[in-house]
Design an enzyme around this catalytic site. Structure first.
Site, mmCIF file in Angstrom:
data_model
loop_
_atom_site.group_PDB
_atom_site.id
_atom_site.type_symbol
_atom_site.label_atom_id
_atom_site.label_comp_id
_atom_site.label_asym_id
_atom_site.label_seq_id
_atom_site.Cartn_x
_atom_site.Cartn_y
_atom_site.Cartn_z
ATOM 1 N N LYS A 22 0.705 -1.065 0.232
ATOM 2 C CA LYS A 22 0.078 0.009 -0.086
ATOM 3 C C LYS A 22 0.863 1.244 -0.068
ATOM 4 O O LYS A 22 0.400 2.329 -0.856
ATOM 5 C CB LYS A 22 -0.869 0.041 1.260
ATOM 6 C CG LYS A 22 -1.696 1.162 1.379
ATOM 7 C CD LYS A 22 -2.912 0.717 2.301
ATOM 8 C CE LYS A 22 -2.490 1.088 3.675
ATOM 9 N NZ LYS A 22 -2.162 2.119 4.565
ATOM 10 N N SER A 23 1.862 1.449 0.848
ATOM 11 C CA SER A 23 2.816 2.492 0.961
ATOM 12 C C SER A 23 3.573 2.829 -0.476
ATOM 13 O O SER A 23 3.443 3.836 -0.837
ATOM 14 C CB SER A 23 3.911 2.057 1.988
ATOM 15 O OG SER A 23 3.395 1.859 3.163
ATOM 16 N N ARG A 27 2.530 6.009 -3.098
ATOM 17 C CA ARG A 27 3.628 7.041 -3.590
ATOM 18 C C ARG A 27 3.786 6.877 -5.062
ATOM 19 O O ARG A 27 3.925 8.051 -5.658
ATOM 20 C CB ARG A 27 4.644 6.673 -2.994
ATOM 21 C CG ARG A 27 4.917 7.137 -1.484
ATOM 22 C CD ARG A 27 5.950 6.424 -0.586
ATOM 23 N NE ARG A 27 6.209 6.956 0.707
ATOM 24 C CZ ARG A 27 5.467 6.432 1.745
ATOM 25 N NH1 ARG A 27 4.511 6.044 1.538
ATOM 26 N NH2 ARG A 27 5.434 7.267 3.003
ATOM 27 N N GLN A 146 4.228 11.137 6.860
ATOM 28 C CA GLN A 146 3.462 11.425 5.622
ATOM 29 C C GLN A 146 3.356 12.976 5.376
ATOM 30 O O GLN A 146 3.307 13.386 4.247
ATOM 31 C CB GLN A 146 1.886 11.053 5.991
ATOM 32 C CG GLN A 146 2.004 9.619 5.779
ATOM 33 C CD GLN A 146 0.301 9.005 6.164
ATOM 34 O OE1 GLN A 146 -0.500 9.685 6.314
ATOM 35 N NE2 GLN A 146 0.190 7.543 6.270
ATOM 36 N N ASP A 288 3.394 0.644 12.323
ATOM 37 C CA ASP A 288 2.285 -0.251 11.974
ATOM 38 C C ASP A 288 2.441 -1.672 12.436
ATOM 39 O O ASP A 288 1.534 -2.511 12.257
ATOM 40 C CB ASP A 288 1.781 -0.156 10.439
ATOM 41 C CG ASP A 288 1.353 1.069 9.948
ATOM 42 O OD1 ASP A 288 0.931 1.777 10.983
ATOM 43 O OD2 ASP A 288 1.554 1.693 8.831
ATOM 44 N N LYS A 315 -3.619 7.233 14.682
ATOM 45 C CA LYS A 315 -3.938 6.600 13.542
ATOM 46 C C LYS A 315 -5.557 6.287 13.348
ATOM 47 O O LYS A 315 -6.168 7.281 13.993
ATOM 48 C CB LYS A 315 -3.501 4.921 13.695
ATOM 49 C CG LYS A 315 -1.785 5.240 13.776
ATOM 50 C CD LYS A 315 -1.176 5.067 12.422
ATOM 51 C CE LYS A 315 0.236 5.066 12.525
ATOM 52 N NZ LYS A 315 0.906 5.327 11.145
ATOM 53 N N LYS A 388 -9.413 -1.995 3.994
ATOM 54 C CA LYS A 388 -8.723 -0.745 3.877
ATOM 55 C C LYS A 388 -7.286 -1.266 3.529
ATOM 56 O O LYS A 388 -6.727 -0.197 2.816
ATOM 57 C CB LYS A 388 -8.699 -0.223 5.383
ATOM 58 C CG LYS A 388 -7.910 1.108 5.293
ATOM 59 C CD LYS A 388 -7.950 1.813 6.805
ATOM 60 C CE LYS A 388 -7.682 3.028 6.603
ATOM 61 N NZ LYS A 388 -6.087 3.535 6.099
#
Length: 402
Positions: A22-23, A27, A146, A288, A315, A388
Site C-alpha cells: 500500500k505504501s 507514492r 506523511q 504499523d 492512526k 482498507k
C-alpha cells in the site's frame, strides 16, 4: 459484519498471498500523476489506494477520502500544487486526525488552504495559488512522516526546488527513505544530509513500475506461526532489499521463535528458534507493526517493553488505548506509564469477553485475528474493515486454517 473464529490448529503449513504494498502504491500513484505516466502494475487493491487513485483522476470539487489518512496528506499537497478549487474531507475519525503541520508548511510556500471545521483538522478548502520554492522550510517531523513525504513529492515541481529541515524527533523515517528511493526512480536526485532533505527543481521522468508485495501484511502470518509454535508459511514476492522499512521485521520475529528463509521467489517463515524471556523494541521505524507484536507477546506469555508508539495515538483509532482496552477483555493488563511506550509484566485479570471491537481500524482486526488460534470462539467486530489495506485477509487465513 462480525466474524466468529473457531480455528483449532496445533501446526500451520501453507502458502499466503499478500496484497501489493500500500505504501509503495500510494507514492507511485502520486509520482505517476506528477510524471504523466500510466499507473503502476500490481497496484494495491486496498481501499486506501482505490480512494487515492479515484481522487487523482477526478475533476469533482468535493473529494472524500473516508478513513484514508495517507490519501488526505498526499492530496493536500497535490491539490495545493495543481490548483483549482477542492473541498477535501473524510470520515468523522479523519476529521479528528491532525493536519496542521502540513497545512502550515504549504501556506508558507504560498498555498491557499482554509479549515472548514476545527482549526488544524479536515475538512480543507483548497483554492488556486502559485507555490514558491527555492527556500529552506522547517518542518516538525515528530507527528507524521506523511507530512514530509507529501511535501517531498511536490518539491521538484516548485521553482527552485525545496530544502526541508526536519525538527524534533523523526518518526517513521523508513517511510521517508521509501519516498526518497521512489523519487530517485522517477529521476529526481534527492539528497539526505542528516536531518536535511535537499530536493532540486526537476521534472519527473515517466517510468514503468511494478509494485512488490506488502511487508506490513506479512506480519500477521509471522504472528500466526509464532503463536501456534509449529509449522511454516511460504509468502511469495517479498524481497530482503525492499524499499519498505517493515521488511526489517524479520529480525524482531527471531526473538519470538520465527526465522525467515530467503528464497528466490519469496520467503519461508518457519518456527525453529527459541523465544526471548523479555521482548524489548523501538517501533519508531515500524509503527504499523507494533500492535501485532503487542498481541503476540501477550498470547505467548512474554513480558515486554516497547517504545516509539507516538504516532499510534493518531492512526485510524488511538491504537494504544484500543489495544489496552481489548487485551484487558482477554485477561491482559498492560501499562502505559510513559507516553509513546507500552509494557506488560505478565499481569493478568479474569477473561471478560471474547468480542474484539475494531474501532474502524483494519490493523486492530488483523492483529487480533490470530488470537482465535488460542481462544476459539473469538469474535472480531466489523471484520470487513480489513479491506482498507488487505481485502483478501480472511480468505488467506481460511485457506491456511480451515
Amino acid at each position: 459484519m462480525d466474524r466468529v473464529i473457531a480455528w483449532d490448529k496445533t501446526k500451520i503449513e501453507g502458502v499466503a498471498v499478500l496484497p501489493a504494498s500500500k505504501s509503495i502504491s500510494n507514492r507511485a500513484l502520486v509520482l505517476c500523476a506528477l510524471a504523466g505516466c500510466p499507473v503502476p502494475e500490481n497496484l494495491s487493491d486496498s481501499d486506501d489506494t482505490r480512494v487515492l487513485r479515484e481522487a487523482l483522476s477526478t475533476s469533482d470539487r468535493l473529494v472524500n477520502v473516508g478513513h484514508a489518512g495517507t490519501a488526505m496528506r498526499f492530496l493536500t499537497a497535490y491539490f495545493a500544487l495543481k490548483g483549482g478549487v477542492r473541498e477535501l474531507t473524510g470520515s468523522e475519525r479523519m476529521k479528528q486526525r491532525p493536519v496542521q503541520v502540513l497545512v502550515d508548511a504549504l501556506r508558507e510556500l504560498g498555498a491557499s488552504i482554509a479549515y472548514m471545521g476545527d482549526e488544524g483538522f479536515p475538512p480543507l478548502w483548497i483554492t488556486s495559488a502559485p507555490l514558491q520554492g527555492g527556500r529552506s522550510l522547517s518542518l516538525d517531523a515528530s507527528v507524521s512522516s506523511q507530512y514530509v513525504s507529501a511535501l517531498m513529492m511536490i518539491a521538484p515541481l516548485l521553482p527552485g526546488g525545496l530544502t526541508l529541515d526536519l525538527e524534533e524527533r523523526i518518526v517513521s523515517a523508513a517511510y521517508i527513505r521509501m519516498t526518497v528511493g521512489m523519487m530517485r526512480l522517477f529521476g529526481v536526485d534527492v539528497r539526505l544530509e542528516g536531518k536535511k532533505i535537499i530536493i532540486p527543481e526537476k521534472g519527473y521522468i515517466p517510468v514503468n513500475l511494478r509494485v512488490e508485495s506488502d511487508w506490513t501484511a506479512a506480519s500477521y502470518f509471522y504472528e500466526m506461526v509464532s503463536i501456534v509454535g509449529l509449522g511454516e508459511i511460504f509468502i511469495s514476492d517479498l524481497k530482503k532489499d525492499s524499499l519498505q522499512g517493515d521488511a526489517l521485521q524479520y529480525r524482531l520475529w527471531e526473538q519470538l521463535g520465527v526465522q525467515t528463509e530467503w528464497q528466490e521467489s519469496g520467503v519461508l517463515l518457519r518456527v525453529v528458534g527459541e523465544n526471548t524471556d523479555f521482548f524489548e523494541a523501538d517501533f519508531t521505524e515500524m509503527p504499523d507493526l507494533a500492535l501485532t507484536f503487542i498481541v503476540t507477546c501477550c498470547l505467548k506469555d512474554i513480558p515486554f517493553h516497547i517504545c516509539g508508539l507516538e504516532t499510534l495515538y493518531v492512526k485510524e483509532c488511538d491504537r494504544v488505548a484500543a489495544s489496552i482496552r481489548e487485551l484487558h477483555k482477554l485477561g491482559y493488563d498492560l501499562d502505559v506509564s510513559v507516553h509513546g511506550e507500552l509494557s506488560w509484566n505478565r499481569e493478568r485479570n479474569t477473561l471478560i469477553s471474547l468480542e474484539i471491537d475494531t474501532y474502524q481500524d483494519h490493523r486492530m482486526a488483523m492483529a487480533f485475528a490470530p488470537v482465535g488460534l488460542k481462544l476459539p470462539g473469538l469474535v472480531i467486530r466489523n471484520a470487513g474493515v480489513v479491506t482498507k489495506s488487505f481485502p483478501t485477509f480472511w480468505e488467506q487465513l481460511d485457506k491456511l486454517l480451515i
